[in-house]
Design an enzyme around this catalytic site. Sequence first.
Site, PDB file in Angstrom:
ATOM      1  N   GLU A 113       0.828  -1.199   0.000  1.00 25.12           N
ATOM      2  CA  GLU A 113       0.000   0.000   0.000  1.00 25.12           C
ATOM      3  C   GLU A 113       0.871   1.261   0.000  1.00 25.12           C
ATOM      4  O   GLU A 113       0.570   2.246  -0.688  1.00 25.12           O
ATOM      5  CB  GLU A 113      -0.931   0.008   1.211  1.00 25.12           C
ATOM      6  CG  GLU A 113      -2.058  -1.015   1.135  1.00 25.12           C
ATOM      7  CD  GLU A 113      -3.087  -0.811   2.243  1.00 25.12           C
ATOM      8  OE1 GLU A 113      -3.261   0.341   2.678  1.00 25.12           O
ATOM      9  OE2 GLU A 113      -3.700  -1.811   2.664  1.00 25.12           O
ATOM     10  N   SER A 137       5.525 -20.227  -1.674  1.00 28.51           N
ATOM     11  CA  SER A 137       5.576 -21.651  -1.347  1.00 28.51           C
ATOM     12  C   SER A 137       4.862 -22.440  -2.433  1.00 28.51           C
ATOM     13  O   SER A 137       4.118 -21.880  -3.238  1.00 28.51           O
ATOM     14  CB  SER A 137       4.900 -21.916   0.005  1.00 28.51           C
ATOM     15  OG  SER A 137       5.415 -21.083   1.017  1.00 28.51           O
ATOM     16  N   ASP A 169      -5.912  -9.896   1.191  1.00 27.62           N
ATOM     17  CA  ASP A 169      -5.722  -8.538   1.707  1.00 27.62           C
ATOM     18  C   ASP A 169      -6.455  -8.427   3.038  1.00 27.62           C
ATOM     19  O   ASP A 169      -7.672  -8.266   3.085  1.00 27.62           O
ATOM     20  CB  ASP A 169      -6.258  -7.509   0.709  1.00 27.62           C
ATOM     21  CG  ASP A 169      -5.899  -6.083   1.109  1.00 27.62           C
ATOM     22  OD1 ASP A 169      -5.437  -5.893   2.248  1.00 27.62           O
ATOM     23  OD2 ASP A 169      -6.070  -5.181   0.285  1.00 27.62           O
ATOM     24  N   ASP A 197      -5.205  -2.913   6.249  1.00 28.44           N
ATOM     25  CA  ASP A 197      -5.479  -1.622   5.631  1.00 28.44           C
ATOM     26  C   ASP A 197      -4.839  -0.512   6.440  1.00 28.44           C
ATOM     27  O   ASP A 197      -4.825  -0.561   7.688  1.00 28.44           O
ATOM     28  CB  ASP A 197      -6.986  -1.372   5.513  1.00 28.44           C
ATOM     29  CG  ASP A 197      -7.592  -2.070   4.308  1.00 28.44           C
ATOM     30  OD1 ASP A 197      -7.043  -1.920   3.207  1.00 28.44           O
ATOM     31  OD2 ASP A 197      -8.597  -2.788   4.470  1.00 28.44           O
TER      32      ASP A 197
END
Length: 778
Positions: free
Chosen positions: A186, A262, A334, A337
């Site tokens: 971000e 991974s 996600d 924030d």
Amino acid sequence: MLRLNRVGGVLLLLVVLVGAALVALATVTRPRTTGALQLRGLNGPVTVTRDRWGVPHIRASASDTDALYALGFVHAQDRLWQMEFQRRVAQGRLSEVLGEAALPQDKFLRTWGFYRAAQAALPTLNARTRALVSAYTAGVNAAIAQDRVPLEFRLLRFRPEPWTDVDSIAWQKLMAYDLGGNWDQELLGREVLEKLGPDRLNQVLPPYPKSGPTILSGQDLPRARTASDQGAALPQEALRELRGTLAAARALGFENAPGKGSNDWVLGPSRTTTGGPILADDPHLKLSAPMLWYLADVRGPDLHVIGATIPGLPGVVIGRNDRVAWGVTNVNPDVQDLYVEGASAKLTTRTEVIRVKGQDDVRLTVQESAHGPIISGVNDRAGHVGPRVALKWTALMGGDTTFDAFLGLNYARNWTDFTAALRAYVAPSQNFVYADVDGNIGYYAPGRIPIRRGWDGSLPVPGDGTHEWTGYIPFEALPHTFNPPEAQVVTANNKVVPDSFPYALANERLWSEPYRAARILEGLNAHPKLGVEDVQRVQQDTRSSVWRDLKPFLLATRPDGDASARALDLLRAWDGQERTDSAAPTVFEGWLLNLQNMAQDELGAGVRLNSLAVLNQLRARGPLCAEGGQGDCARLLTRTLAATVTALQGRLGQDPNGWTWGRVHVSRSDHGAFGGVQALAWLWNRSVSAPGGTNTVNVARPADASLAFTHAPSYRQVIDLAHPNRSVFIGTLGQSGNVFSEHYADQQALWARGAYLPMSTDPRDWGRTQTLTLTPGQ
């Protein structure tokens, strides 16, 4: 001559004295591995049989809590310093023993509140988990009481405090940070917008290709809701402050590096030669000394599990029991924030007191908004001058029952048990692949994943109430499948579901590049049926799909002299295999590293593009190729090839044929406390030449211009559900954290060449053994 003899005698005496000191240290720090010990807190006898590789096979007859007690005991016997370092990281108490140099890290850790989150999580766990965690804690403390503490404690002159249940929960929070964050992206996205404008965002942070494979198909799913906006502005002073916090995290080894990830996959019985499912997993994490994982076989009356544990955590994280096997890779959802809080935001304040070795205590004021801790300005020497930026993150919120989930998996007998355990999973969200002895396979992506309406979470947003989460994706709606018609599931941190999925798991820039997933699918689909050795070969694959895509652009480069021309000749004859005996990978990876730095003149040092961004710039003759606004991609290729060749000549000589990959591509497994201390690093740090490279299946992306690597498959397993004791696993170094132990690094050479150890509960597979019997005492 007399003088030389005296000097020689003095040197010999010094060698003898040092040798004697090392022998003495080896004696007092070596744990008991044979005989019998009486320990308080056990319900019945337990045997701990270490095999030829130091892997403990724990057998408890009275209770499962005894089995976890013994696991805590052997963890502390073999890895007490690692456990101590990990809990001090979680607590933000490194400065107490390492001094002022660790103060930026402690400030970061205290501000985010990892240990506070662990304290809040412990009471929410179920009764079985609490009992097993407490038994594990008692075992750790029983080992500490044996007073055979590792060398690190003696050098730093302190003794370990008693272990607590919260200490076991806390490291899971740090793993969640390492595997479940995008706040740094971000920041970069905001910086791109501020400096280069919105048109460049997808050039620096390319979205997942439409042609890339997804883990699950979903043609019959409804169309997803998508949205994005321009977020909230962050002035340069705020970006500078937050980069300081990011630097503190990276100093601890937590880095969202390009190519980090991974692999895991599972094949159904119709795709195998064994008649049962085969499950493979290799998590790619930061290398360290000692290694992160600890192999163990733990058996109580009901608990029968073998696989990879993490010292400090009770239970097996990745592995199998006698009916079910599982593996994990990071989903990359996600779940974080950044909120830019306004002047009117209500903030609470607390004071953290950080003790610093040899100096006065430091008092740190931590502020929190309704969204979470204020993480800007924490390590800024100029003082806080920008807007206050808060972090909202699922792993710091209440009700984290992830520990219930992992211990529940240890007991799972079937898909119903498995998914029931995963209902408790919060963070870090993982791609779980599943197989059982009845021939079933499956996949689930559990975790607490927020729902956003009207924005995609890719940029910092204002904290004025206009960008709030509206809930979490229901567990039943999270991506999953059971016995899919393809009879296989492949995950490599790639995009989970197609755009028709009704929820947004993450913005399109968070998924890993599709190279590893596509190459695994290519390897698996090349055969109608595969055996364990075939799966191992896929897991060890080192052919570069990145080279395959970049090849036409790189080979079209105009060399600026004979040396560059000879380097290009090496690449023209190359098959793309990144073997240690080949010189072409050295040229390619060194060149790619230079190309990945193409945005640094626009965005500053430390910004490293991924391979896909480089490819997109070369395909489009993009503006990032220019240096200082001048030049084009053709000139960039010529210039970076010349720089690569010059650097290699300086290190490896004039003849390109001598630039073999194994000379420079070495692992760096460094000690957390002493790895950077020149006088002591040699004792703990370990390295080895290994194949692989950027985005190969057997991944080993160069970390910097040295071309050494710090992230790699930290553990490998291949599990045959038709014959469970024919399964195999391997770590990167060894079982012991004691440098004087034969098991400190005895797996490293095997790991580097792609060998495995038997993942067997059958004593006939253990080789030479040592057995310690633990009995109840007063």
